[in-house]
Design a protein around this motif. Structure first.
Motif, PDB file in Angstrom:
ATOM      1  N   ALA A  31      30.997  12.308 -12.465  1.00 39.54           N
ATOM      2  CA  ALA A  31      29.730  12.995 -12.736  1.00 39.54           C
ATOM      3  C   ALA A  31      29.867  14.085 -13.790  1.00 39.54           C
ATOM      4  O   ALA A  31      28.871  14.688 -14.190  1.00 39.54           O
ATOM      5  N   LEU A  32      31.085  14.334 -14.235  1.00 37.21           N
ATOM      6  CA  LEU A  32      31.328  15.404 -15.204  1.00 37.21           C
ATOM      7  C   LEU A  32      30.844  15.022 -16.600  1.00 37.21           C
ATOM      8  O   LEU A  32      30.698  13.842 -16.918  1.00 37.21           O
ATOM      9  N   PRO A  33      30.596  16.006 -17.464  1.00 39.07           N
ATOM     10  CA  PRO A  33      30.171  15.716 -18.839  1.00 39.07           C
ATOM     11  C   PRO A  33      31.280  15.053 -19.652  1.00 39.07           C
ATOM     12  O   PRO A  33      32.444  15.036 -19.241  1.00 39.07           O
ATOM     13  N   THR A  34      30.917  14.549 -20.797  1.00 40.60           N
ATOM     14  CA  THR A  34      31.874  13.889 -21.686  1.00 40.60           C
ATOM     15  C   THR A  34      32.964  14.866 -22.126  1.00 40.60           C
ATOM     16  O   THR A  34      32.681  16.005 -22.481  1.00 40.60           O
ATOM     17  N   GLY A  35      34.212  14.414 -22.092  1.00 40.18           N
ATOM     18  CA  GLY A  35      35.342  15.259 -22.450  1.00 40.18           C
ATOM     19  C   GLY A  35      35.508  15.407 -23.957  1.00 40.18           C
ATOM     20  O   GLY A  35      35.182  14.495 -24.727  1.00 40.18           O
ATOM     21  N   THR A  58      23.055  18.555 -13.146  1.00 40.42           N
ATOM     22  CA  THR A  58      23.448  17.286 -12.521  1.00 40.42           C
ATOM     23  C   THR A  58      24.678  17.428 -11.627  1.00 40.42           C
ATOM     24  O   THR A  58      24.738  16.823 -10.554  1.00 40.42           O
ATOM     25  N   VAL A  59      25.646  18.230 -12.058  1.00 40.03           N
ATOM     26  CA  VAL A  59      26.827  18.423 -11.213  1.00 40.03           C
ATOM     27  C   VAL A  59      26.438  19.140  -9.926  1.00 40.03           C
ATOM     28  O   VAL A  59      26.946  18.812  -8.845  1.00 40.03           O
ATOM     29  N   SER A  60      25.516  20.091 -10.022  1.00 38.63           N
ATOM     30  CA  SER A  60      25.021  20.767  -8.813  1.00 38.63           C
ATOM     31  C   SER A  60      24.407  19.752  -7.859  1.00 38.63           C
ATOM     32  O   SER A  60      24.628  19.820  -6.631  1.00 38.63           O
ATOM     33  N   PHE A  61      23.662  18.805  -8.409  1.00 36.71           N
ATOM     34  CA  PHE A  61      23.048  17.757  -7.576  1.00 36.71           C
ATOM     35  C   PHE A  61      24.120  16.922  -6.881  1.00 36.71           C
ATOM     36  O   PHE A  61      24.040  16.673  -5.672  1.00 36.71           O
ATOM     37  N   LEU A  88      26.059  11.203 -17.090  1.00 34.60           N
ATOM     38  CA  LEU A  88      25.847  12.158 -16.006  1.00 34.60           C
ATOM     39  C   LEU A  88      25.187  11.557 -14.768  1.00 34.60           C
ATOM     40  O   LEU A  88      25.362  12.083 -13.662  1.00 34.60           O
ATOM     41  N   LEU A  89      24.448  10.452 -14.941  1.00 29.62           N
ATOM     42  CA  LEU A  89      23.719   9.889 -13.805  1.00 29.62           C
ATOM     43  C   LEU A  89      24.166   8.470 -13.453  1.00 29.62           C
ATOM     44  O   LEU A  89      24.447   8.174 -12.285  1.00 29.62           O
ATOM     45  N   VAL A  90      24.238   7.607 -14.458  1.00 29.17           N
ATOM     46  CA  VAL A  90      24.578   6.210 -14.183  1.00 29.17           C
ATOM     47  C   VAL A  90      26.033   6.063 -13.745  1.00 29.17           C
ATOM     48  O   VAL A  90      26.332   5.360 -12.765  1.00 29.17           O
ATOM     49  N   HIS A  91      26.947   6.744 -14.444  1.00 35.14           N
ATOM     50  CA  HIS A  91      28.366   6.602 -14.122  1.00 35.14           C
ATOM     51  C   HIS A  91      28.694   7.006 -12.677  1.00 35.14           C
ATOM     52  O   HIS A  91      29.293   6.219 -11.938  1.00 35.14           O
ATOM     53  N   PRO A  92      28.302   8.205 -12.222  1.00 37.77           N
ATOM     54  CA  PRO A  92      28.599   8.539 -10.825  1.00 37.77           C
ATOM     55  C   PRO A  92      27.857   7.655  -9.828  1.00 37.77           C
ATOM     56  O   PRO A  92      28.392   7.354  -8.745  1.00 37.77           O
ATOM     57  N   THR A  93      26.647   7.218 -10.180  1.00 36.25           N
ATOM     58  CA  THR A  93      25.899   6.346  -9.267  1.00 36.25           C
ATOM     59  C   THR A  93      26.608   5.015  -9.082  1.00 36.25           C
ATOM     60  O   THR A  93      26.774   4.520  -7.954  1.00 36.25           O
ATOM     61  N   LEU A  94      27.039   4.405 -10.189  1.00 33.14           N
ATOM     62  CA  LEU A  94      27.744   3.127 -10.105  1.00 33.14           C
ATOM     63  C   LEU A  94      29.095   3.280  -9.402  1.00 33.14           C
ATOM     64  O   LEU A  94      29.528   2.392  -8.672  1.00 33.14           O
TER      65      LEU A  94
END
Length: 308
Positions: free
Chosen positions: A264-268, A299-302, A234-240
């Protein structure tokens, strides 16, 4: 901030309604039928319609796709190193499953509703979802097969792709939509009308089914590792991914926003399907899907507020 929240609150409200209905008026025997409708009819109709309306030239953005792939590679590496050195997981197949939990997003049930609601039927969304399914799910299964058998023939590669992608209605609908766009095919009016009736059902029913499918069980996995992999997703993947877009000079706003929001989406839930098929990290994968979905409300809202 307020506008961003108002844009995504209805999406999470539908998820909440599905969760509430599952525990009050929705019979458990009805949920599989609803899921089948979404997976085999509504979402494929939505993706087919969206893909055939796009120009093939608009679907290829080399820097953005390269940034998306680089984000996957970097995130998977972070997840593997953390699981190996902090949580003492050293089995290669187990590490692949942890990497898969950290990089495969819920494209079908959350990605499409979120990005289509915020960006419209964007070519960027379609291209990234196609690449994500092909590279992440297809690639993970190829890695697992190769690690188990120590080598892979062309026949085994084809069989793995057949199981993971070539029988997926979501993947096939997107490909057929692109073919229709490329060849300029015109469908009979009856088919157009049918697709136009099916497609709008995809977003609300998909989110409703997602909420109805959430199940909370006793957590048996290490809370530390569970939190680690959810944080990476939720945080590292969209940041990278965002940093990769910056480094590779991705300037198109639609591609930049779609790339970051989709990562940034949750795990499918498809990750749990792969885990069950290979009998690896099964219960933990199920828990990561559930809890990453819940935490993603924040986190998605952020990320929506940051990107829009």
């Amino acid at each position: 901030m307020t506008e961003s929240l108002f844009a995504i609150i209805p999406l999470f409200t539908l998820i909440g309604l599905g969760y509430l209905a599952r525990r009050t008026i929705l019979d458990s025997s009805m949920l599989p039928a609803l899921n089948l409708f979404v997976y085999y009819f509504a979402v494929p109709a939505l993706l087919f319609n969206a893909a055939r309306r796009q120009s093939l030239d608009d679907l290829f953005n080399a820097p953005a796709l390269a940034a998306f792939v680089l984000g996957i590679i970097l995130t998977a590496t972070v997840a593997i190193l953390g699981s190996r050195y902090f949580f003492q997981c050293k089995t290669p197949t187990e590490l692949v499953m942890r990497a898969l939990n950290s990089v495969f997003a819920n494209y079908a049930y959350m990605g499409i509703p979120l990005t289509f609601s915020l960006l419209g039927e964007s070519a960027a969304t379609i291209s990234i979802i196609l690449a994500g399914n092909l590279l992440v799910i297809g690639g993970a299964q190829l890695c697992l097969e190769a690690l188990r058998q120590h080598s892979m023939s062309l026949q085994q590669v084809w069989a793995s792709l057949d199981r993971s992608l070539l029988r997926s209605p979501i993947f096939l609908a997107t490909v057929f939509g692109l073919l229709a766009s490329g060849f300029g095919l015109t469908l009979p009016q009856v088919m157009n009308t049918t697709l136009d009736m099916l497609a709008p059902a995809a977003i609300p029913v998909a989110l409703f089914c997602l909420g109805a499918s959430l199940q909370f069980r006793q957590i048996q996995t290490s809370l530390g590792e569970l939190g680690w992999l959810i944080g990476v997703k939720l945080l590292v993947h969209p940041t990278l991914t965002y940093l990769a877009c910056y480094l590779l000079g991705v300037t198109d706003p639609a591609w930049l926003v779609a790339s970051v929001l989709l990562t940034a989406l949750p795990t499918g839930a498809l990750v749990h399907v792969v885990a069950m098929r290979y009998a690896l990290f099964e219960q933990a994968s199920s828990q990561i899907v559930v809890f990453s979905t819940l935490i993603s409300i924040l986190t998605v809202s952020f990320w929506v507020n940051l990107m829009l």
